[in-house]
Design a protein around this motif. Structure first.
Motif, PDB file in Angstrom:
ATOM      1  N   SER A 181     -40.991 -19.867 -32.882  1.00  0.00           N
ATOM      2  CA  SER A 181     -40.043 -19.782 -31.771  1.00  0.00           C
ATOM      3  C   SER A 181     -38.778 -20.543 -32.142  1.00  0.00           C
ATOM      4  N   ILE A 182     -37.640 -20.116 -31.581  1.00  0.00           N
ATOM      5  CA  ILE A 182     -36.377 -20.772 -31.914  1.00  0.00           C
ATOM      6  C   ILE A 182     -35.521 -20.984 -30.674  1.00  0.00           C
ATOM      7  N   CYS A 183     -34.661 -21.993 -30.777  1.00  0.00           N
ATOM      8  CA  CYS A 183     -33.558 -22.174 -29.839  1.00  0.00           C
ATOM      9  C   CYS A 183     -32.294 -21.941 -30.653  1.00  0.00           C
ATOM     10  N   PHE A 184     -31.680 -20.776 -30.471  1.00  0.00           N
ATOM     11  CA  PHE A 184     -30.534 -20.371 -31.284  1.00  0.00           C
ATOM     12  C   PHE A 184     -29.238 -20.662 -30.541  1.00  0.00           C
ATOM     13  N   ASP A 185     -28.315 -21.350 -31.213  1.00  0.00           N
ATOM     14  CA  ASP A 185     -27.012 -21.671 -30.635  1.00  0.00           C
ATOM     15  C   ASP A 185     -25.984 -20.669 -31.167  1.00  0.00           C
ATOM     16  N   LYS A 186     -25.474 -19.835 -30.286  1.00  0.00           N
ATOM     17  CA  LYS A 186     -24.548 -18.775 -30.698  1.00  0.00           C
ATOM     18  C   LYS A 186     -23.246 -19.336 -31.264  1.00  0.00           C
ATOM     19  N   THR A 187     -22.843 -20.534 -30.820  1.00  0.00           N
ATOM     20  CA  THR A 187     -21.590 -21.119 -31.319  1.00  0.00           C
ATOM     21  C   THR A 187     -21.764 -21.723 -32.710  1.00  0.00           C
ATOM     22  N   LYS A 188     -22.994 -22.044 -33.084  1.00  0.00           N
ATOM     23  CA  LYS A 188     -23.266 -22.635 -34.400  1.00  0.00           C
ATOM     24  C   LYS A 188     -23.774 -21.600 -35.400  1.00  0.00           C
ATOM     25  N   LYS A 189     -24.086 -20.407 -34.899  1.00  0.00           N
ATOM     26  CA  LYS A 189     -24.676 -19.349 -35.731  1.00  0.00           C
ATOM     27  C   LYS A 189     -25.929 -19.851 -36.448  1.00  0.00           C
ATOM     28  N   ALA A 190     -26.691 -20.659 -35.722  1.00  0.00           N
ATOM     29  CA  ALA A 190     -27.895 -21.262 -36.306  1.00  0.00           C
ATOM     30  C   ALA A 190     -28.827 -21.711 -35.192  1.00  0.00           C
ATOM     31  N   ALA A 191     -30.084 -21.896 -35.547  1.00  0.00           N
ATOM     32  CA  ALA A 191     -31.068 -22.422 -34.598  1.00  0.00           C
ATOM     33  C   ALA A 191     -30.967 -23.942 -34.563  1.00  0.00           C
ATOM     34  N   LEU A 192     -30.976 -24.499 -33.360  1.00  0.00           N
ATOM     35  CA  LEU A 192     -30.989 -25.955 -33.215  1.00  0.00           C
ATOM     36  C   LEU A 192     -32.394 -26.497 -33.432  1.00  0.00           C
ATOM     37  N   TRP A 193     -33.400 -25.673 -33.120  1.00  0.00           N
ATOM     38  CA  TRP A 193     -34.772 -26.015 -33.492  1.00  0.00           C
ATOM     39  C   TRP A 193     -35.589 -24.757 -33.729  1.00  0.00           C
ATOM     40  N   VAL A 194     -36.575 -24.898 -34.606  1.00  0.00           N
ATOM     41  CA  VAL A 194     -37.545 -23.839 -34.900  1.00  0.00           C
ATOM     42  C   VAL A 194     -38.927 -24.471 -34.763  1.00  0.00           C
ATOM     43  N   ALA A 195     -39.737 -23.954 -33.848  1.00  0.00           N
ATOM     44  CA  ALA A 195     -41.044 -24.544 -33.550  1.00  0.00           C
ATOM     45  C   ALA A 195     -42.153 -23.610 -34.020  1.00  0.00           C
ATOM     46  N   TYR A 196     -43.182 -24.187 -34.660  1.00  0.00           N
ATOM     47  CA  TYR A 196     -44.228 -23.337 -35.232  1.00  0.00           C
ATOM     48  C   TYR A 196     -45.523 -24.118 -35.459  1.00  0.00           C
ATOM     49  N   PRO A 197     -46.656 -23.425 -35.351  1.00  0.00           N
ATOM     50  CA  PRO A 197     -47.932 -24.040 -35.713  1.00  0.00           C
ATOM     51  C   PRO A 197     -48.188 -23.857 -37.209  1.00  0.00           C
ATOM     52  N   ILE A 198     -48.895 -24.807 -37.803  1.00  0.00           N
ATOM     53  CA  ILE A 198     -49.336 -24.669 -39.195  1.00  0.00           C
ATOM     54  C   ILE A 198     -50.854 -24.757 -39.223  1.00  0.00           C
ATOM     55  N   HIS A 199     -51.452 -23.735 -39.800  1.00  0.00           N
ATOM     56  CA  HIS A 199     -52.904 -23.636 -39.926  1.00  0.00           C
ATOM     57  C   HIS A 199     -53.182 -22.809 -41.171  1.00  0.00           C
ATOM     58  N   THR A 200     -54.384 -22.917 -41.698  1.00  0.00           N
ATOM     59  CA  THR A 200     -54.732 -22.168 -42.909  1.00  0.00           C
ATOM     60  C   THR A 200     -54.471 -20.679 -42.755  1.00  0.00           C
TER      61      THR A 200
END
Length: 400
Positions: A181-200
């Protein structure tokens, strides 16, 4: 003369015996191979099984033993999906695997309804069991929002007209699961955060690094940096926030990490050196209970700019960060929200956008989740208490 005749007779017997054995071996090989039983094939989405509401096409890559026959059929969604751009009724297609690139295109009409829709494509190779692929087409107004308050890794929602929240999903063992999942900032043309689970299940599987640089299909293209063909200008890499190496479960999972929404202009000597080693440290803390990670880019005072691959101006982050959360034992079998404070561990990493040299992550970048919350204004891991988020014990995470 007798010796010579004996020699020729012995030689002839040897040659006849060799031919006989070769024939038996050949017959044996034919029987064991069973004709076409050695033929096999695989198929996967080139980019993603999720597409935007506008009409277009999506590609399924077909691989396998050359000569293997394959049959494809659209079993659901025939009113809006087809295997031909000219014949919208073409719902079945067959062919054989050839050397080189084999692509099956699925064409779809625009979705003007208020609901997403799903088509199902069945592909069968020779005598193998058929495999079903879902093609999810979003509605015009759909954003695929993260499950706020439900998924442990997702930060709290923060209202801002420039933010667009998106979750990307992928198929794993015929089930649709969240990828990130992401929080994308249109003025920065980038995500301010990217959230994810890590598992095998995410780390290991049939996937590999795909290098399929592409625009995010959900975020309007005009808000994204264009590095689909080449990187940012200067000494900047196309820096993943969710690393490619964290998503080798399937090719689809991995391809989604190459979306422009997951990229920032990151100094090559940071991206390839200390930051890469930090990513490896994070993966090493994978556990049975799941490790929850948020990676982010921070644009502080004095932020500079560079250009994307199409020469458009884009901002450059001043800092990067990661926040991590997991159970201490790694094998409680509990959801995060059901764990006591004593069962949980967390840490944060705050990184200046500079070259640290090719070193292991230093203790100087270690901090608490609470500290990064105060720096960024976001609330991370809302399911846990403030005391858990005040922890900062680098040795617990393999940093000495």
């Amino acid at each position: 003369m007798r010796l010579l005749n004996s020699y020729y007779k012995a030689t002839l017997k040897f040659l006849l015996l060799t031919v006989f054995i070769s024939c038996i071996a050949a017959c044996s090989n034919d029987d064991s191979n069973g004709g076409d039983s050695s033929q096999s094939g695989e198929a996967y989405w080139k980019i993603s099984s999720t597409v935007k509401s506008a009409s277009g096409s999506s590609a399924i890559i077909i691989t396998g033993t050359p000569g293997t026959i394959w049959n494809a059929e659209i079993t659901e969604g025939t009113t809006w999906c087809s295997f031909s751009s000219n014949d919208l009724t073409l719902s079945s297609k067959s062919g054989e695997v050839k050397d080189g690139l084999n692509v099956l295109y699925v064409y779809y009409n625009s979705n003007t309804s208020k609901e997403q829709r799903v088509a199902k494509i069945s592909i069968q190779f020779a005598d193998q069991e058929a495999k079903v692929f879902d093609l999810v087409q979003l509605s015009e107004s759909q954003q695929n929002l993260p499950a706020f308050k439900l998924w442990a890794e997702v930060p709290d929602f923060k209202e801002n007209a420039n933010y667009q929240y998106v979750t990307h999903y992928a198929l794993l063992n015929d089930k649709t699961i969240r990828n990130y999942s992401i929080c994308f900032d249109k003025t920065k043309k980038a995500a301010l955060w990217v959230a994810y689970p890590i598992h095998t299940a995410y780390l290991k599987g049939s996937g590999e690094r795909t290098d399929r640089w592409a625009f995010d299909p959900i975020i309007p293209q005009s808000y994204q940096a264009d590095c689909t063909l080449k990187s940012y200008g200067g000494s900047y890499d196309r820096g993943h926030q969710l690393p490619s190496a964290d998503r080798l479960g399937t090719d689809e999972m991995n391809a989604q990490t190459f979306y422009m929404s997951n990229m920032t202009p990151q100094l090559n000597r940071l991206n390839q050196d200390m930051w890469a080693k930090l990513e490896t440290k994070v993966r090493a803390n994978n556990c049975s209970d799941t490790l929850y990670v948020v990676t982010g880019a921070y644009f502080g005072a004095g932020a500079t700019t560079t250009t994307d691959g199409a020469k458009n101006t884009v901002p450059v982050p001043t800092n990067y960060f990661k926040v991590l959360l997991r159970t201490k034992s790694g094998k409680t079998g509990k959801n995060i929200k059901d764990c006591s404070d004593s069962e949980l561990i967390s840490i944060g990493f705050w990184v200046d956008h500079k070259s640290y040299g090719n070193i292991e992550p230093p203790k100087s970048i270690c901090t608490s989740v609470a500290d990064i919350e105060s720096k960024t204004g976001f609330t991370f891991f809302p399911q846990v208490s403030s005391s858990v988020k005040k922890q900062n014990n680098p040795s617990q995470w393999g940093i000495n």
